[in-house]
Design an enzyme around this catalytic site. Structure first.
Site, short mmCIF file in Angstrom:
data_model
loop_
_atom_site.label_atom_id
_atom_site.label_comp_id
_atom_site.label_asym_id
_atom_site.label_seq_id
_atom_site.Cartn_x
_atom_site.Cartn_y
_atom_site.Cartn_z
N ASP A 14 62.39 80.99 16.59
CA ASP A 14 61.38 79.94 16.71
C ASP A 14 61.76 78.89 17.75
O ASP A 14 60.88 78.26 18.35
CB ASP A 14 61.06 79.30 15.36
CG ASP A 14 62.29 78.83 14.60
OD1 ASP A 14 63.37 79.41 14.79
OD2 ASP A 14 62.16 77.89 13.81
N ASN A 39 71.74 79.00 14.38
CA ASN A 39 71.23 80.30 13.90
C ASN A 39 72.27 81.40 14.14
O ASN A 39 72.49 82.27 13.31
CB ASN A 39 69.95 80.66 14.65
CG ASN A 39 68.78 79.84 14.17
OD1 ASN A 39 68.63 79.59 12.98
ND2 ASN A 39 67.97 79.36 15.11
N ASN A 158 65.42 75.90 2.23
CA ASN A 158 65.32 77.35 2.50
C ASN A 158 66.72 77.99 2.55
O ASN A 158 66.91 79.14 2.21
CB ASN A 158 64.55 77.65 3.79
CG ASN A 158 65.15 76.97 5.02
OD1 ASN A 158 66.14 76.24 4.91
ND2 ASN A 158 64.57 77.22 6.18
N GLU A 164 67.47 72.45 3.69
CA GLU A 164 66.92 73.21 4.82
C GLU A 164 68.09 73.56 5.75
O GLU A 164 69.07 72.79 5.87
CB GLU A 164 65.86 72.33 5.52
CG GLU A 164 65.22 72.95 6.73
CD GLU A 164 66.08 72.77 7.98
OE1 GLU A 164 66.76 71.75 8.08
OE2 GLU A 164 66.13 73.72 8.79
N PHE A 165 68.01 74.65 6.48
CA PHE A 165 69.16 75.18 7.22
C PHE A 165 69.76 74.18 8.21
O PHE A 165 70.98 73.99 8.25
CB PHE A 165 68.77 76.47 7.96
CG PHE A 165 69.88 76.99 8.84
CD1 PHE A 165 69.89 76.69 10.19
CD2 PHE A 165 70.92 77.73 8.30
CE1 PHE A 165 70.93 77.14 11.01
CE2 PHE A 165 71.96 78.17 9.10
CZ PHE A 165 71.97 77.89 10.46
N ASP A 238 60.17 75.51 14.65
CA ASP A 238 60.54 74.64 15.79
C ASP A 238 59.37 74.36 16.71
O ASP A 238 59.33 73.32 17.37
CB ASP A 238 61.68 75.28 16.57
CG ASP A 238 62.93 75.46 15.72
OD1 ASP A 238 63.77 76.31 16.05
OD2 ASP A 238 63.06 74.74 14.71
#
Ligand code: RIB
Ligand code: CA
Length: 309
Positions: A14, A39, A158, A164-165, A238
């Protein structure tokens, strides 16, 4: 109106789609791309940014690499989501243009120092580079025209039920960022999960020809599993953060106080959001005009696709 935008990112499926939007919108002047480990590792996120720069055609935009590790913790990654290389099954030609010699944090500082009040800073990965830049030069909080992140959530996470990551990847950095002397525009999961690339959107994107075949559709569908009940499509988290800078009219926002949990056994990385704050430090996106968002994104992607034929 033209917006100068500096994107700090961890491409990332993203992130790559966000970079395409920032590059393709004629009202956005992309003035730099900085990379962070997230990521996937920094080597991959940086390679991806360099390859995207040449594949999409913005060779004049500097790319500067930053932190490979969080400020204090062990690195985590999301290769299970984005693929080992970070761009799913997309393979791009090797980059030939050089990486900037500057550290991302210094590039951010110098870019904002040179044009105070003119550059919109957007972060779509862990906030390590932003935190390092703030610690080296707190004035960037004043120099940035605005500061928008994809990250956090005022409901569920998530990466964990609470986190959230991007925030979980470096909670200490996120704390520095939210405690700095600026307003953080937080585009969190509560917002981004409203605008998933469902089958209707993907079918329209497929009509964009080679750019769609080679890049957009593989990125936007890599981990989507249509067999999973109640799942419409992959989120383009994103992309929403970049879209906010160019089209804030598509978003409903609420002021809030955001604190970052850095010690909880089950809640580390949580963005604790108080919508009735004494002193707000953030603007939280709560709702998006989904049709308006996709009409905007698809129109920009179509411009890029048309320019490549
Ligand atoms: O939680 C979603 C965020 O984590 C996005 O920025 C995605 O690219 C990953 O970095
Ligand atoms: Ca990201």
């Amino acid at each position: 109106m033209a917006y100068s935008l500096l994107l700090d990112c961890d491409p990332g499926l993203d992130d790559a789609l966000a970079l395409l939007l920032a590059h393709g919108d004629p009202d956005i002047q992309l003035v730099g791309v900085t990379t962070v480990g997230g990521n996937v590792g920094l080597a991959h996120t940086t390679r991806n940014a360099l390859q995207l720069r040449e594949y999409l055609g913005f060779p004049e935009v500097p790319v500067a690499a930053g932190a490979s590790q969080p400020l204090t913790r062990e690195a985590v990654n999301a290769a299970h989501v984005h693929g080992e290389g970070g761009l799913g099954n997309v393979t791009l030609p090797e980059a030939t243009l050089p990486l900037s010699e500057q550290h991302a944090a210094d590039f951010i500082i110098e870019t904002l120092r040179a044009s105070p009040g003119a550059v919109h800073l957007v972060a779509t990965g862990p906030l390590t580079n932003i935190a390092i830049a703030l610690e080296r030069e707190p004035a960037i909080a004043r120099w940035a025209a605005s500061f928008t992140i994809m990250g956090g959530s005022y409901t569920r996470g998530n990466a964990t039920p609470a986190a959230e990551f991007n925030i979980l990847a470096d909670p200490e950095a996120a704390k520095i960022v939210f405690d700095a002397d600026w307003q953080v525009v937080m585009i969190g999961l509560d917002l981004t999960l409203q605008a998933q690339a469902n089958s209707i959107v993907v079918d329209r994107l497929k009509a964009l020809g080679a750019l769609a075949d080679e890049l957009i559709v593989p990125l936007a569908t890599f981990y989507f599993n249509p067999k999973v009940p109640d799942w419409d499509g992959q989120a383009v988290h994103d992309v929403c953060a970049v879209a906010y800078v160019a089209r804030p009219d598509l978003f409903s926002m609420r002021p809030a106080r955001v604190d970052i949990e850095t010690r909880g056994e089950f809640t580390t990385g949580m963005t604790v959001v108080d919508f009735d704050p004494l002193v707000p430090n953030a603007l939280i996106a709560t709702k998006i005009d989904v049709n308006g968002f996709w009409a905007y994104v698809e129109s920009v992607y179509a411009k890029v696709a048309a320019a490549r034929t």
